[in-house]
Design a protein around this motif. Structure first.
Motif, PDB file in Angstrom:
ATOM      1  N   ILE A   1       0.840  -1.210   0.000  1.00 29.67           N
ATOM      2  CA  ILE A   1       0.000   0.000   0.000  1.00 29.67           C
ATOM      3  C   ILE A   1       0.871   1.255   0.000  1.00 29.67           C
ATOM      4  O   ILE A   1       0.622   2.208  -0.743  1.00 29.67           O
ATOM      5  CB  ILE A   1      -0.956   0.016   1.218  1.00 29.67           C
ATOM      6  CG1 ILE A   1      -2.043  -1.034   1.070  1.00 29.67           C
ATOM      7  CG2 ILE A   1      -1.550   1.391   1.467  1.00 29.67           C
ATOM      8  CD1 ILE A   1      -3.174  -0.672   0.145  1.00 29.67           C
ATOM      9  N   LEU A   2       1.892   1.259   0.832  1.00 30.99           N
ATOM     10  CA  LEU A   2       2.724   2.456   0.991  1.00 30.99           C
ATOM     11  C   LEU A   2       3.672   2.705  -0.175  1.00 30.99           C
ATOM     12  O   LEU A   2       3.901   3.853  -0.550  1.00 30.99           O
ATOM     13  CB  LEU A   2       3.514   2.377   2.294  1.00 30.99           C
ATOM     14  CG  LEU A   2       2.703   2.451   3.575  1.00 30.99           C
ATOM     15  CD1 LEU A   2       3.613   2.265   4.788  1.00 30.99           C
ATOM     16  CD2 LEU A   2       1.943   3.763   3.669  1.00 30.99           C
ATOM     17  N   PHE A   3       4.256   1.641  -0.743  1.00 30.46           N
ATOM     18  CA  PHE A   3       5.356   1.849  -1.685  1.00 30.46           C
ATOM     19  C   PHE A   3       5.107   1.346  -3.111  1.00 30.46           C
ATOM     20  O   PHE A   3       5.823   1.738  -4.014  1.00 30.46           O
ATOM     21  CB  PHE A   3       6.629   1.186  -1.151  1.00 30.46           C
ATOM     22  CG  PHE A   3       7.072   1.739   0.169  1.00 30.46           C
ATOM     23  CD1 PHE A   3       7.553   3.034   0.288  1.00 30.46           C
ATOM     24  CD2 PHE A   3       6.969   0.963   1.313  1.00 30.46           C
ATOM     25  CE1 PHE A   3       7.945   3.539   1.512  1.00 30.46           C
ATOM     26  CE2 PHE A   3       7.360   1.454   2.549  1.00 30.46           C
ATOM     27  CZ  PHE A   3       7.850   2.753   2.644  1.00 30.46           C
ATOM     28  N   ILE A   4       4.134   0.510  -3.324  1.00 34.19           N
ATOM     29  CA  ILE A   4       3.992  -0.092  -4.646  1.00 34.19           C
ATOM     30  C   ILE A   4       2.657   0.231  -5.315  1.00 34.19           C
ATOM     31  O   ILE A   4       2.616   0.583  -6.487  1.00 34.19           O
ATOM     32  CB  ILE A   4       4.193  -1.624  -4.571  1.00 34.19           C
ATOM     33  CG1 ILE A   4       5.600  -1.928  -4.055  1.00 34.19           C
ATOM     34  CG2 ILE A   4       3.958  -2.272  -5.927  1.00 34.19           C
ATOM     35  CD1 ILE A   4       5.855  -3.382  -3.756  1.00 34.19           C
ATOM     36  N   ALA A   5       1.568   0.100  -4.584  1.00 34.67           N
ATOM     37  CA  ALA A   5       0.229   0.270  -5.168  1.00 34.67           C
ATOM     38  C   ALA A   5       0.011   1.690  -5.656  1.00 34.67           C
ATOM     39  O   ALA A   5       0.444   2.653  -5.021  1.00 34.67           O
ATOM     40  CB  ALA A   5      -0.832  -0.100  -4.143  1.00 34.67           C
ATOM     41  N   LYS A   6      -0.672   1.781  -6.783  1.00 36.42           N
ATOM     42  CA  LYS A   6      -1.016   3.093  -7.336  1.00 36.42           C
ATOM     43  C   LYS A   6      -2.453   3.410  -6.955  1.00 36.42           C
ATOM     44  O   LYS A   6      -3.366   2.689  -7.314  1.00 36.42           O
ATOM     45  CB  LYS A   6      -0.863   3.071  -8.854  1.00 36.42           C
ATOM     46  CG  LYS A   6       0.563   2.833  -9.280  1.00 36.42           C
ATOM     47  CD  LYS A   6       0.657   2.698 -10.777  1.00 36.42           C
ATOM     48  CE  LYS A   6       2.110   2.434 -11.127  1.00 36.42           C
ATOM     49  NZ  LYS A   6       2.280   1.758 -12.369  1.00 36.42           N
ATOM     50  N   ASN A   7      -2.657   4.470  -6.243  1.00 32.76           N
ATOM     51  CA  ASN A   7      -3.977   4.918  -5.808  1.00 32.76           C
ATOM     52  C   ASN A   7      -4.793   3.840  -5.084  1.00 32.76           C
ATOM     53  O   ASN A   7      -5.904   3.510  -5.512  1.00 32.76           O
ATOM     54  CB  ASN A   7      -4.786   5.444  -7.003  1.00 32.76           C
ATOM     55  CG  ASN A   7      -4.072   6.564  -7.722  1.00 32.76           C
ATOM     56  OD1 ASN A   7      -3.447   7.406  -7.085  1.00 32.76           O
ATOM     57  ND2 ASN A   7      -4.154   6.564  -9.032  1.00 32.76           N
ATOM     58  N   PRO A   8      -4.261   3.276  -4.018  1.00 34.80           N
ATOM     59  CA  PRO A   8      -5.039   2.252  -3.299  1.00 34.80           C
ATOM     60  C   PRO A   8      -6.230   2.886  -2.582  1.00 34.80           C
ATOM     61  O   PRO A   8      -6.178   4.035  -2.149  1.00 34.80           O
ATOM     62  CB  PRO A   8      -4.036   1.691  -2.292  1.00 34.80           C
ATOM     63  CG  PRO A   8      -3.077   2.807  -2.063  1.00 34.80           C
ATOM     64  CD  PRO A   8      -2.999   3.562  -3.370  1.00 34.80           C
ATOM     65  N   SER A   9      -7.299   2.139  -2.491  1.00 34.22           N
ATOM     66  CA  SER A   9      -8.486   2.644  -1.807  1.00 34.22           C
ATOM     67  C   SER A   9      -8.690   1.863  -0.506  1.00 34.22           C
ATOM     68  O   SER A   9      -8.091   0.806  -0.296  1.00 34.22           O
ATOM     69  CB  SER A   9      -9.718   2.481  -2.706  1.00 34.22           C
ATOM     70  OG  SER A   9      -9.958   1.112  -2.936  1.00 34.22           O
TER      71      SER A   9
END
Length: 187
Positions: free
Chosen positions: A29-37
């Protein structure tokens, strides 16, 4: 099978899987995901991705943990039914194989909302998204439990060659290869 035994089983599974998994979700969530909800985070944090479309996966390998987690949750209940009603190991194996057989005719793995169709999936063991992936994992559990409950099955060192042949047979049958004594050809 007691309440304390089930509680111990769940504690072991949570301690084995969840700390590293949760760290992995937070890291993603912090470093890889793009626009996590928030829904994506909750679905992944609770290990229930197998009930949702694959777009909710933060990491492609999480699908297997999700299906295994659900199987861990239902395993004590399945085991209780098997022991309580003295269900034969061969019946469990046949049931597991039956579940595997319907995977050939299952819905397209990426879209669980597509109606049941008769098109044969050539990669039915590669189904890694949606509820049908849970069916695949549950079928594996029934196969394993059934084999464990076979009273006549004794693992002997002298039979390891035979076990290896059986494993290779299933491996190559999954790959759609037909082997004979002298020839090897793609079907």
């Amino acid at each position: 099978m007691s309440f304390d035994g089930v509680q111990k089983f769940y504690k072991k599974r949570i301690n084995r899987i969840y700390p590293v998994y949760f760290f992995s979700v937070i890291f993603t969530i912090l470093f890889i995901a793009k626009n996590p909800s928030l829904p994506v985070f909750l679905i992944n944090a609770l290990l229930v991705q197998c009930f949702f479309h694959h777009n909710y996966l933060l990491n492609i390998v999480y699908w297997s943990l999700s299906t295994e987690w659900i199987c861990y949750l239902i395993f004590p209940f399945i085991l209780w039914v098997i022991i309580r009603y003295k269900i034969n190991g061969w019946f469990l194996i046949i049931f597991g194989l039956g579940l595997r057989a319907i995977l050939h005719y299952a819905t397209y793995p990426y879209f669980d909302y597509v109606p049941f169709n008769i098109d044969r999936s050539s990669n039915y063991l590669d189904i890694s998204f949606g509820k049908i992936s849970l069916v695949r994992t549950v079928s594996s559990y029934f196969l394993g439990i059934g084999i464990a409950f076979l009273p006549e099955l004794k693992v002997k060192k002298s039979n390891f060659f035979l076990y290896g042949v059986v494993v290779l047979f299933f491996y190559y049958s999954i790959r759609k290869k037909v082997y004979s004594l002298f020839l090897c050809y793609q079907q």
